[in-house]
Every structure is written in C-alpha cells, then in structure tokens.
Design a protein around this motif. Structure first.
Motif, PDB file in Angstrom:
ATOM      1  N   THR A 309       0.813  -1.228   0.000  1.00  0.00           N
ATOM      2  CA  THR A 309       0.000   0.000   0.000  1.00  0.00           C
ATOM      3  C   THR A 309       0.840   1.267   0.000  1.00  0.00           C
ATOM      4  OG1 THR A 309      -0.117   0.307   2.392  1.00  0.00           O
ATOM      5  CG2 THR A 309      -1.724  -1.208   1.418  1.00  0.00           C
ATOM      6  N   SER A 310       0.138   2.333  -0.291  1.00  0.00           N
ATOM      7  CA  SER A 310       0.739   3.655  -0.222  1.00  0.00           C
ATOM      8  C   SER A 310      -0.278   4.585   0.449  1.00  0.00           C
ATOM      9  CB  SER A 310       1.078   4.067  -1.661  1.00  0.00           C
ATOM     10  OG  SER A 310       1.048   5.432  -1.808  1.00  0.00           O
ATOM     11  N   GLY A 311       0.190   5.607   1.123  1.00  0.00           N
ATOM     12  CA  GLY A 311      -0.718   6.589   1.731  1.00  0.00           C
ATOM     13  C   GLY A 311      -1.135   6.241   3.150  1.00  0.00           C
ATOM     14  N   PHE A 312      -0.418   5.309   3.799  1.00  0.00           N
ATOM     15  CA  PHE A 312      -0.820   4.931   5.156  1.00  0.00           C
ATOM     16  C   PHE A 312      -0.590   6.076   6.155  1.00  0.00           C
ATOM     17  CE2 PHE A 312       0.451   3.105   9.345  1.00  0.00           C
ATOM     18  CZ  PHE A 312      -0.818   2.734   9.739  1.00  0.00           C
ATOM     19  N   GLU A 313       0.561   6.739   6.058  1.00  0.00           N
ATOM     20  CA  GLU A 313       0.891   7.761   7.065  1.00  0.00           C
ATOM     21  C   GLU A 313      -0.140   8.893   7.123  1.00  0.00           C
ATOM     22  OE1 GLU A 313       2.849   7.673   9.597  1.00  0.00           O
ATOM     23  OE2 GLU A 313       3.594   5.688   9.034  1.00  0.00           O
ATOM     24  N   PRO A 314      -0.517   9.481   5.972  1.00  0.00           N
ATOM     25  CA  PRO A 314      -1.540  10.536   6.049  1.00  0.00           C
ATOM     26  C   PRO A 314      -2.850  10.038   6.660  1.00  0.00           C
ATOM     27  CG  PRO A 314      -0.592  10.451   3.834  1.00  0.00           C
ATOM     28  CD  PRO A 314       0.006   9.315   4.603  1.00  0.00           C
ATOM     29  N   LEU A 315      -3.234   8.797   6.351  1.00  0.00           N
ATOM     30  CA  LEU A 315      -4.477   8.273   6.937  1.00  0.00           C
ATOM     31  C   LEU A 315      -4.303   8.130   8.451  1.00  0.00           C
ATOM     32  CD1 LEU A 315      -7.364   7.080   6.536  1.00  0.00           C
ATOM     33  CD2 LEU A 315      -6.274   4.824   6.557  1.00  0.00           C
ATOM     34  N   LYS A 316      -3.151   7.600   8.865  1.00  0.00           N
ATOM     35  CA  LYS A 316      -2.896   7.400  10.296  1.00  0.00           C
ATOM     36  C   LYS A 316      -2.961   8.742  11.030  1.00  0.00           C
ATOM     37  CE  LYS A 316       0.578   5.617  13.424  1.00  0.00           C
ATOM     38  NZ  LYS A 316       1.958   5.191  13.554  1.00  0.00           N
ATOM     39  N   MET A 371     -13.563   4.662   3.079  1.00  0.00           N
ATOM     40  CA  MET A 371     -13.272   4.134   4.417  1.00  0.00           C
ATOM     41  C   MET A 371     -13.434   2.614   4.467  1.00  0.00           C
ATOM     42  SD  MET A 371     -11.997   6.301   6.499  1.00  0.00           S
ATOM     43  CE  MET A 371     -12.015   5.241   7.935  1.00  0.00           C
ATOM     44  N   ILE A 372     -14.379   2.072   3.704  1.00  0.00           N
ATOM     45  CA  ILE A 372     -14.506   0.600   3.655  1.00  0.00           C
ATOM     46  C   ILE A 372     -13.229   0.009   3.045  1.00  0.00           C
ATOM     47  CG2 ILE A 372     -15.727  -1.338   2.591  1.00  0.00           C
ATOM     48  CD1 ILE A 372     -18.321   0.249   2.880  1.00  0.00           C
ATOM     49  N   ALA A 373     -12.789   0.617   1.946  1.00  0.00           N
ATOM     50  CA  ALA A 373     -11.563   0.119   1.302  1.00  0.00           C
ATOM     51  C   ALA A 373     -10.377   0.273   2.255  1.00  0.00           C
ATOM     52  CB  ALA A 373     -11.315   0.867  -0.010  1.00  0.00           C
ATOM     53  N   ASN A 374     -10.314   1.396   2.968  1.00  0.00           N
ATOM     54  CA  ASN A 374      -9.231   1.592   3.951  1.00  0.00           C
ATOM     55  C   ASN A 374      -9.215   0.459   4.981  1.00  0.00           C
ATOM     56  OD1 ASN A 374      -8.390   4.019   2.839  1.00  0.00           O
ATOM     57  ND2 ASN A 374      -9.550   5.298   4.269  1.00  0.00           N
ATOM     58  N   LEU A 375     -10.408   0.129   5.490  1.00  0.00           N
ATOM     59  CA  LEU A 375     -10.492  -0.910   6.526  1.00  0.00           C
ATOM     60  C   LEU A 375      -9.960  -2.244   5.993  1.00  0.00           C
ATOM     61  CD1 LEU A 375     -11.541  -1.592   9.414  1.00  0.00           C
ATOM     62  CD2 LEU A 375     -13.666  -2.327   8.335  1.00  0.00           C
ATOM     63  N   LEU A 376     -10.388  -2.602   4.779  1.00  0.00           N
ATOM     64  CA  LEU A 376      -9.932  -3.867   4.195  1.00  0.00           C
ATOM     65  C   LEU A 376      -8.418  -3.851   4.007  1.00  0.00           C
ATOM     66  CD1 LEU A 376     -12.850  -4.352   1.631  1.00  0.00           C
ATOM     67  CD2 LEU A 376     -12.390  -5.806   3.623  1.00  0.00           C
ATOM     68  N   LEU A 377      -7.903  -2.705   3.580  1.00  0.00           N
ATOM     69  CA  LEU A 377      -6.451  -2.613   3.350  1.00  0.00           C
ATOM     70  C   LEU A 377      -5.680  -2.644   4.672  1.00  0.00           C
ATOM     71  CD1 LEU A 377      -6.312   0.069   0.487  1.00  0.00           C
ATOM     72  CD2 LEU A 377      -5.979  -2.408   0.273  1.00  0.00           C
ATOM     73  N   LEU A 378      -6.204  -1.980   5.692  1.00  0.00           N
ATOM     74  CA  LEU A 378      -5.509  -1.991   6.995  1.00  0.00           C
ATOM     75  C   LEU A 378      -5.330  -3.423   7.489  1.00  0.00           C
ATOM     76  CD1 LEU A 378      -7.261   0.949   8.922  1.00  0.00           C
ATOM     77  CD2 LEU A 378      -4.867   0.870   8.177  1.00  0.00           C
ATOM     78  N   MET A 379      -6.318  -4.273   7.198  1.00  0.00           N
ATOM     79  CA  MET A 379      -6.283  -5.632   7.708  1.00  0.00           C
ATOM     80  C   MET A 379      -5.710  -6.620   6.681  1.00  0.00           C
ATOM     81  SD  MET A 379      -7.362  -4.738  10.548  1.00  0.00           S
ATOM     82  CE  MET A 379      -7.282  -6.304  11.390  1.00  0.00           C
ATOM     83  N   GLY A 380      -5.320  -6.138   5.509  1.00  0.00           N
ATOM     84  CA  GLY A 380      -4.791  -7.027   4.464  1.00  0.00           C
ATOM     85  C   GLY A 380      -5.841  -7.985   3.921  1.00  0.00           C
ATOM     86  N   MET A 381      -7.071  -7.505   3.835  1.00  0.00           N
ATOM     87  CA  MET A 381      -8.201  -8.387   3.481  1.00  0.00           C
ATOM     88  C   MET A 381      -8.528  -8.377   1.983  1.00  0.00           C
ATOM     89  SD  MET A 381      -9.274 -10.166   5.963  1.00  0.00           S
ATOM     90  CE  MET A 381      -8.470 -10.290   7.544  1.00  0.00           C
ATOM     91  N   ILE A 382      -7.548  -8.078   1.165  1.00  0.00           N
ATOM     92  CA  ILE A 382      -7.763  -8.177  -0.280  1.00  0.00           C
ATOM     93  C   ILE A 382      -6.759  -9.187  -0.821  1.00  0.00           C
ATOM     94  CG2 ILE A 382      -7.825  -6.922  -2.490  1.00  0.00           C
ATOM     95  CD1 ILE A 382      -9.650  -5.364  -0.825  1.00  0.00           C
ATOM     96  N   PHE A 616      -4.432   4.138   0.254  1.00  0.00           N
ATOM     97  CA  PHE A 616      -5.339   4.606   1.301  1.00  0.00           C
ATOM     98  C   PHE A 616      -5.908   5.962   0.895  1.00  0.00           C
ATOM     99  CE2 PHE A 616      -2.779   1.641   3.868  1.00  0.00           C
ATOM    100  CZ  PHE A 616      -3.809   0.938   4.467  1.00  0.00           C
ATOM    101  N   ALA A 617      -7.103   6.267   1.380  1.00  0.00           N
ATOM    102  CA  ALA A 617      -7.713   7.562   1.038  1.00  0.00           C
ATOM    103  C   ALA A 617      -8.182   8.254   2.311  1.00  0.00           C
ATOM    104  CB  ALA A 617      -8.892   7.343   0.104  1.00  0.00           C
ATOM    105  N   VAL A 618      -7.853   9.509   2.444  1.00  0.00           N
ATOM    106  CA  VAL A 618      -8.321  10.303   3.586  1.00  0.00           C
ATOM    107  C   VAL A 618      -9.663  10.939   3.204  1.00  0.00           C
ATOM    108  CG1 VAL A 618      -7.829  12.332   5.026  1.00  0.00           C
ATOM    109  CG2 VAL A 618      -5.973  10.757   4.388  1.00  0.00           C
ATOM    110  N   PRO A 619     -10.688  10.792   4.055  1.00  0.00           N
ATOM    111  CA  PRO A 619     -12.000  11.363   3.712  1.00  0.00           C
ATOM    112  C   PRO A 619     -11.936  12.871   3.438  1.00  0.00           C
ATOM    113  CG  PRO A 619     -12.201   9.924   5.608  1.00  0.00           C
ATOM    114  CD  PRO A 619     -10.737  10.037   5.319  1.00  0.00           C
ATOM    115  N   GLN A 620     -12.823  13.314   2.557  1.00  0.00           N
ATOM    116  CA  GLN A 620     -12.844  14.740   2.212  1.00  0.00           C
ATOM    117  C   GLN A 620     -13.718  15.543   3.163  1.00  0.00           C
ATOM    118  OE1 GLN A 620     -13.197  15.758  -1.932  1.00  0.00           O
ATOM    119  NE2 GLN A 620     -13.165  13.619  -2.549  1.00  0.00           N
TER     120      GLN A 620
END
Ligand SMILES: Nc1nc2c(c(=O)[nH]1)N[C@H]1C(S)=C(S)[C@@H](COP(=O)(O)OP(=O)(O)OC[C@H]3O[C@@H](n4cnc5c(=O)[nH]c(N)nc54)[C@H](O)[C@@H]3O)O[C@H]1N2
Ligand SMILES: Nc1nc2c(c(=O)[nH]1)N[C@H]1C(S)=C(S)[C@@H](COP(=O)(O)OP(=O)(O)OC[C@H]3O[C@@H](n4cnc5c(=O)[nH]c(N)nc54)[C@H](O)[C@@H]3O)O[C@H]1N2
Ligand SMILES: [Mo]
Length: 784
Positions: A309-316, A371-382, A616-620
């Motif tokens: 993934t990319s973009g984890f730090e800004p989301l965190k 945010m759904i996609a973020n959750l799946l990515l955080l857990m490695g569920m893809i 990852f995507a940060v909500p707008q």
C-alpha cells in the motif's frame, strides 16, 4: 426503546413465493412467465434473471430465482399491451396524472410511437420514419454535445457496446448511466484505491468468510438470493453484522426456497447476528472509529501495508486527529460499541465488507466507500480467500454496461483502443453524467435526449424540473419495454421505440442470438430469451442501435452495424479486440455453461493504480458532516418565510430537522411499481413516512397521522421549498435522526446540487427535511 411489531415469518419461504406467484397471476402471464421462471439463471440456455446483479449459484440444479426475479419477469412477460388502441383512448395530459403503478400495469410497449401534439396522443409511426426523424434531428445539431444518451443497466453487453460506439462515432461522450445514481462512488473509489472499481470477491469467498460486515443494504427485499449465501456462511460459523439505521426485518430469519426441509418443515436460518443502528450518514464516522482503534492498538496488518500500500501515514495522522466525541456524534454509536466491533475485525482472519445504497447515496458516499476500502487494506483483506470488497449492484447488467464503455468519463485507454479497432476518431472531451446532464437539460443546453431503457426523470433528483426540461428539446427518444413518466413530457418531437426484453427470443437473418451480461462479481454469463416476443413489431436493442447508426452515419460507414446486429458473434469479436479481459470472447463464453470470470488484478494483489500500490484515502468531509448539516438547517429554520406551507410557531428544539432517507420495497423494481405491499415493514401503502415510535410519542403525534415533509432550499438558494405529502406516519425501528420514505415518490425532495464531490452521486439517502403534522381539518399544525 418501545417494542416494534416484528415480521414474524422468515424472509423468502412461502410468503415470498405466494406473493410473487400471485403477482404472475395478476399480470395474467402465468403461463408465459411461469415457463420463463424455470429457465432463469440456469446453465445451458435460459436467460439471466433481469431481477438483480447477484451472481448465479453454481450448484443449482433446480430453479434459481426469487420473489424479486419472479416479479420482474412477470412484469416483462405480461401479455397486455400499451398499443395504438390504448393510446387512442388516453391523452398524454391524462396519462401524466397516472401513478407509476398504473403506468406499469398498462402493459408492454408494442409498436413504435410518435407524439402528435395536435391530438395530444402517441400515434404509431413506421420504424423507418422514426429513424429518418432521428437522423434529421441529430444532423441539425450545432454540436454532437447537444445530445444526451442515457442508459439503464438492463441492457446486455452486446447492444451496450454498439450503443457507446455509435454515440462516440456520432461525436460525444455524453453517456450518463444509472450507475451515476447507484454504485458510482464504488467505481470511483475502488478504481482509485484498488485499481478496479469492482468486487474483489467471488461467491466462493462467502463460504470461507469469518466475518461479514454488511453496510447499507437490504438483501431480503433487493437481493433475496444473497440471503441464501449469507445463511450458508452463517451456518459455517461466520459472524454477520448489518450496519443500517433501519432494523430491516427480512434479515432476521430466512427460509431457503432451495432447501426442501426449510419449505416443508417450516425451518429457517438466522442471517444476521447483530444490527448496528448507525445514524443516517454515520458510516464514515463509524468506520473511522474502528480504524482508529485498530491503528492505535497495533491490530493492523503491517506486513501487507508495507508491501502493498501507499498513503498509510496521512491516513494514520488523520485518524489520530479524529476525536471519540466526534466519532460518537457522527455515527450515533458509543465508543464502547465501536471498540467491540473493532475487536471483531481484529480477530477475524477473513473479512468481507458488502455494501449497497445506504453507503453510496450520500454527499459523503465517496468517503464511505473510501473508508470501507481503507479498513480492508488496513487488515490485508484483499487477495486472500474468504475476504474482500463486495459492492452489491442493482440492475442485472449495470456493471457490464460500464465495462462495455458506457461511461461519460471514459479511460483514455478505452478511447485509444476504440480508435485503433474501428479506425474512427473518438471524442476526447468528457461528457455529462446524470446530474450534470440534467442540469444541462434544465438550462437549455441540450436539444436531444435519448434513453436506452430506464426512467431518467423519475429516477433522478428534481424530477419535475427534468420533466419540464424534456418539453423544451427538439427530440426525445425512448427505447423501452414499459411506458413510464419520463416518456410523458414530449419535446418538439418525441419517439418511443419498443424493444425486446431479456426473456424474449432474438431471431435475426443469422438465426437465434444470445447475449451476455456481467454480474456483480465480474462473472460474464450468457443470456438467451426463450419466449415468443409479445409483439411482432419489437426489435432487439442491437437492431435499434444498428438502424439508428446506419441512418445517422450513412450506409458507407466503415463499421458494419447491420452485420453486428444480425450476428452477435461479430459484436463479440470486436469486444474481444477493444475491451481488456475479453480476449477470445466467443470461445470462452461457449466453453463453460457458466461463462467466465474477468481477470481482477486486485484479487491477485496486482494494483493498477497511479502509484502501482493499493492506495489509502483520507476522507474529504468531516465525519460530523450530517450533524453539522442538521445544526445549520436548524439555525436557518425560521428564515424561510416565503412559502405556501405555513411554518408557524416553530419550537426551538433540535428535533425539528430530520434526515430523510429513501428506500425500496419488494413490490417495486426501481421506478416500476408492482404493488403497494411491504410485508417486512408492515404496510400496504407507499405514501408512508417511517419514524421510530419513541420519536412519534415524544412529539405527541400518533401512528397514522398525516405529515407533510418539506425540504428547505440550500442556504443561499433562490429555490422554493419542496413539499411532499401528506404521508401517513408509520412505525419503524429506525435511528433517531431519521425518517424514511419510498423511492421514487419522494424524488422531488432531492436536489441536483446535493451530491458527492467526485462521483456526483445524488444524496438520496440523506437530505435534511422539516415535518409538519396536518390538523384534523387538513391544515398543517405542529411543526417539529
Ligand atoms: N425488489 C427490488 N429489488 C431491487 C431493486 C428494487 O427497486 N426492488 N432495485 C435494484 C437496484 S438498481 C439496486 S441499486 C439495489 C439496491 O439495493 P439496496 O442497496 O439494498 O438499496 P435500498 O433499499 O435503496 O437501501 C438499502 C438500505 O440502506 C439503508 N440506509 C439508508 N441510509 C443509510 C445510511 O446512512 N447508512 C447505512 N449503513 N444504511 C443506510 C436503508 O435503511 C436500506 O436498508 O436493489 C436492486 N434490487
Ligand atoms: N430517491 C432515490 N432515487 C433513486 C434511488 C434511490 O435509492 N432513492 N436509486 C437509484 C438507483 S440505485 C438506480 S439504479 C436508478 C434506476 O434508474 P433507471 O434504471 O432509469 O430506472 P428503472 O426504474 O430501473 O427503469 C425502468 C424502465 O426501464 C425500461 N426497461 C425495462 N427493461 C428494459 C429492457 O430490457 N430494455 C430497455 N431498453 N428498457 C427496459 C422500462 O421502460 C421501464 O419503464 O434510480 C436511482 N434513483
Ligand atoms: Mo441501482
């Protein structure tokens, strides 16, 4: 909370079968429809059920159809006709006063019609004259961009491919589609984050999942065949949670029509373990809380995050900044409950998130999917078995139509490959979607409207304004099976072109043709109607497109339109050359009775995104967006004075503003209204407003009261308030900030300006409204 009567029968089972069989009888089509039901979703011939986009179950030997499918099939196979004789008896002005239910029951469109203004009636027109009129009118436009070409998701792949090709050869990308009102946030956000805007799961994954989070979806009504899969997963020990402001009662128990023991012995299975009753528009906040806890407690899959993934730090960083008080305010769920949910996610080795319109149809629809996609990515569920993203689409080929190129914002790759294959320049400027197209219609920028299926004005927000705008065009063309309200607002010229439905045979000079669709899980399957067409005047959609293209582009066009419409293999050969994933289409579609699965890179952890990684995507929007909207509406409440509805004696309390959401019943398919019953919600009428009984008593109101619903204009708008009603107040176990009404009757309350930023999906699931109770004399009193 006060007890609400619950639906005591299991979902599906006999009530559903009896209700739908009765529907076939109502439609006087028992024999035609009855026969066709047994063919639907079956291997070896038969048609793909036009009822929804849920995939076929591979194991089925018997019928694979549900209440929903039976009703849709009954509607299409009805023998009654909206023919010339019918139109001699009814003027358009009269028909404008008919309800969706009455229009639906007139019968099938059965010959081409032209609107004759002198008589105010539709009269028959020969096909050829209709085509000449279209060519003449399209030829007179100053620019091809003055025409809008809408599509609804029933259209199968082959005609859809021809249609977008024709529209682009004509010179525009104005190809709005019902997706724009449906799963557009899914396509946009999953496309951006995973590289493909489609489900990453297959049906098999449901059998291996340990946790299914079902967001904003009501499968008992809208995808009954999904219940079987959920019940099966549940039997295997999977936990299933429904995240929904409504406690949808069809989800509590399920009787499986495929299991003789269930039907004979009255057994049923649980489907859902728990309902998380979020506030309307509260999903992004809820998901934020879950993600925040997972990240802060180191429960995430760091290996996957680092590698893929990319973009984890800004989301965190963003998650750290979100306070629990905002999360609770935005979601309506307590921190403790959110943490226990997060723990379930942390403990699950295989999680599927499914979602529907409760997620997408919001101003924050893009954020919700993100945010759904973020959750799946955080857990490695893809990209592992039993896990992934499962958006559940509605129209049976809405996904395929997009794959075929029905898109107002086409990828450059698609345009380049169409240019290469057809040696014809393609328009490069992006076109109008449903919202921008409707605005262009209203502001007089469009002179021709064409609808390939669907009921554009009624399905969109601001219905009356669109209907009025349709009367100002030079030409409207409707290709459809049933008369609907969009067809009743004629421009200078107006044509209805009746087409064959999914259940009917397509026979051409080259013999009987089959078409294909793509279901919600990327499976491409054949579909072949087996009924005699209801009228000899009907043409296939492919034939209609070919004829229009021939008249518009001239017979010397290098594209063999007529050959394509006569032989769908020719279309498929072009699709194989132009569309990724369809190589050897004709061979592969014949190789297996169930068709083939389209390659989905994200399933294999290949990320076709701009960074080459999952993103990852940060909500707008702030997660308190809806709460803030309600506060703002409350503060401007008294400023509306210029209205015909008396807004007297406003009490200064927070409950005067509500979030209105719109839902469907099992007795409708979108704007096609089959009946008035909703047995899961205990009502026999559609003019109802659902509210929690505690809220009803808090207001001192009664179930059965008549209520007017008003949407106030946006703050600086010159719009008049919109009013719907009177609606009958009805009890429902629904979140305390919410009221709900049936779509499409409430669509004038939604506005074209209120939509998600990137996908432009209208906010059909959340608009702020004010309620007033009618006094016994019929005047309005008691505003809340
Ligand atoms: N019988 C029948 N079947 C259909 C259709 C039909 O009209 N009738 N239409 C077809 C089509 S095109 C589609 S797209 C699908 C739609 O199928 P669904 O996605 O199930 O659509 P809806 O009934 O519009 O709404 C789903 C749920 O969203 C919930 N909801 C509302 N607001 C929120 C919110 O803020 N958050 C959450 N989490 N939930 C919320 C509602 O309570 C409702 O239960 O069904 C398809 N199948
Ligand atoms: N308030 C509110 N509004 C919504 C929604 C909501 O939840 N709430 N949901 C949105 C969603 S998810 C969707 S998908 C849209 C639906 O929007 P549409 O797809 O535009 O609407 P439908 O009611 O499905 O279209 C019905 C018409 O399609 C035609 N038709 C049926 N079968 C065929 C066929 O085989 N071929 C052709 N050519 N025509 C056919 C018939 O003439 C029929 O009258 O509505 C959206 N609008
Ligand atoms: Mo939809």
């Amino acid at each position: 909370m006060r007890k609400i009567p619950i639906y005591t029968y299991p979902a599906a089972g006999w009530p559903a079968l009896i209700s739908s069989t009765r529907k076939l009888m109502d439609y006087q089509t028992f024999l035609r429809g009855g026969l066709s039901v047994f063919k639907s979703n079956q291997p070896q011939g038969g048609f793909d059920c036009p009822g929804c986009a849920w995939p076929d179950h591979k194991s089925h030997k018997a019928i694979d159809v549900c209440e929903n499918g039976i009703k849709v099939i009954a509607s299409e196979t009805m023998t009654r006709k909206a023919d010339a004789k019918f139109f001699t008896k009814h003027t358009i002005t009269e028909l404008q006063g008919w309800s969706g239910y009455e229009l639906e029951h007139i019968g099938r469109l059965s010959e081409p019609l032209y609107y004759d203004a002198t008589q105010d009636r539709y009269i028959p027109i020969p096909w050829d004259s209709a085509y000449r009129l279209i060519a003449e009118q399209l030829g007179q436009l100053d620019s091809p961009d003055e025409a809008l070409f809408y599509t609804s998701g029933r259209v199968t792949n082959e005609p859809a491919f021809m249609y977008q090709l024709f529209v682009r050869c004509f010179g525009t990308n104005n190809l709005p589609d019902c997706s724009n009102m449906c799963h557009e946030p899914t396509s946009v956000m999953l496309g951006r984050q995973l590289g493909v805007g489609k489900a990453t799961v297959t049906l098999e994954d449901f059998g291996q999942a340990k946790l299914i989070l079902m967001f904003g979806q009501n499968p008992a009504t809208n995808h009954p065949r999904m219940l079987e899969m959920l019940a099966h997963a549940h039997e295997q020990g999977c936990r299933i949670l429904s995240i929904n402001p409504m406690r949808e009662q069809g989800l509590s128990k399920f009787r499986n029509p495929q299991k003789p023991t269930h039907m004979a012995a009255g057994q049923s299975a649980d489907v859902v373990d728990e309902v998380i009753q979020v506030q309307i528009g509260g999903d992004a906040a809820l998901l934020t809380g879950i993600a925040k806890w997972l990240v802060e407690n180191h429960k995430i899959n760091t290996n996957f995050i680092t590698t893929h993934t990319s973009g984890f730090e800004p989301l965190k960083q963003w998650l750290t900044e979100q306070s629990w008080s905002d999360i609770e305010l935005g979601s309506g769920i307590s921190q403790a409950e959110i943490i226990s949910l997060a723990k379930l996610v942390a403990d699950s080795s295989a999680t599927i998130c499914t979602w529907g319109m409760g997620i997408t149809q919001h101003v924050q629809g893009d954020d919700n999917v993100g945010m759904i996609a973020n959750l799946l990515l955080l857990m490695g569920m893809i990209g592992i078995d039993g896990a992934g993203a499962s958006p559940v689409r509605g129209h049976s080929n809405v996904q395929g139509d997009r794959t075929m190129g029905i898109h107002e914002r086409p990828a450059q790759k698609l345009l380049d490959s169409l240019e290469r294959v057809f040696e014809h320049p393609m328009p490069q400027v992006h076109g109008y979607d449903v919202v921008t197209g409707a605005k262009a219609l209203i502001t007089g920028k469009l002179k021709v409207f064409m609808g390939m299926g669907g009921n554009y004005a009624v399905a969109a927000p601001d219905t009356s304004a669109i209907q009025q705008a349709l009367t100002t065009t030079q030409l409207n063309i409707f290709v459809g099976t049933k008369l609907n309200e969009t067809m009743l607002y004629p421009g200078a010229n107006n044509l209805i072109l009746p087409c064959l439905g999914r259940t009917e045979r397509i026979i051409t000079a080259k013999g009987e043709q089959f078409a294909t669709i793509e279901d919600s899980m990327c499976q491409v399957v054949p579909t072949q109607g087996n009924l005699k067409p209801v009228s000899e005047h009907l043409k296939s959609e492919a034939q209609i497109v070919a004829d229009i293209a021939t008249h518009v582009c001239g017979s010397d066009s290098s594209i063999p339109w007529q050959r394509m419409s006569e032989d769908f293999d020719v279309i498929r050969d072009y699709i194989a050359q132009a569309i990724d994933g369809f190589e050897d289409f004709n061979q592969r579609i014949r190789a297996s009775e169930r068709g083939f699965h389209l390659y989905h890179p994200a399933r294999h952890r290949v990320w076709n995104t701009s960074s080459g990684k999952a993103q990852f995507a940060v909500p707008q929007y702030p997660i308190t967006y809806v709460a803030a909207q309600m506060a703002e509406a409350t503060s401007s409440f008294r400023t509306v004075t210029d209205t015909t509805i008396p807004m007297n004696s406003a009490q200064d309390n927070e409950q005067k503003i509500w979030q209105l959401t719109s839902v469907r019943s099992h007795d409708q398919f979108n704007t096609m209204i089959f009946g008035f019953k909703d047995r899961y919600r205990h009502t026999n009428r559609r003019d109802v407003l659902f509210m929690h009984p505690d809220e009803i008593s808090r207001l001192g109101w009664q179930t059965g009261d008549s209520v007017m619903v008003t949407r106030q204009p946006n703050k600086n708008s010159t719009d008049q308030p919109r009013v719907l009603g009177p609606l009958v107040l009805t009890e429902m176990d629904i979140a305390s900030n919410a009221v709900a009404a049936y779509y499409p009757e409430c669509n004038d309350l939604f506005n074209l300006d209120t939509h998600a930023p990137d996908s432009h999906i209208p906010a059909y699931k959340s608009t702020t409204v004010v309620l007033q109770r009618m006094s016994a004399e019929g005047g309005t009193t008691d505003p809340t």
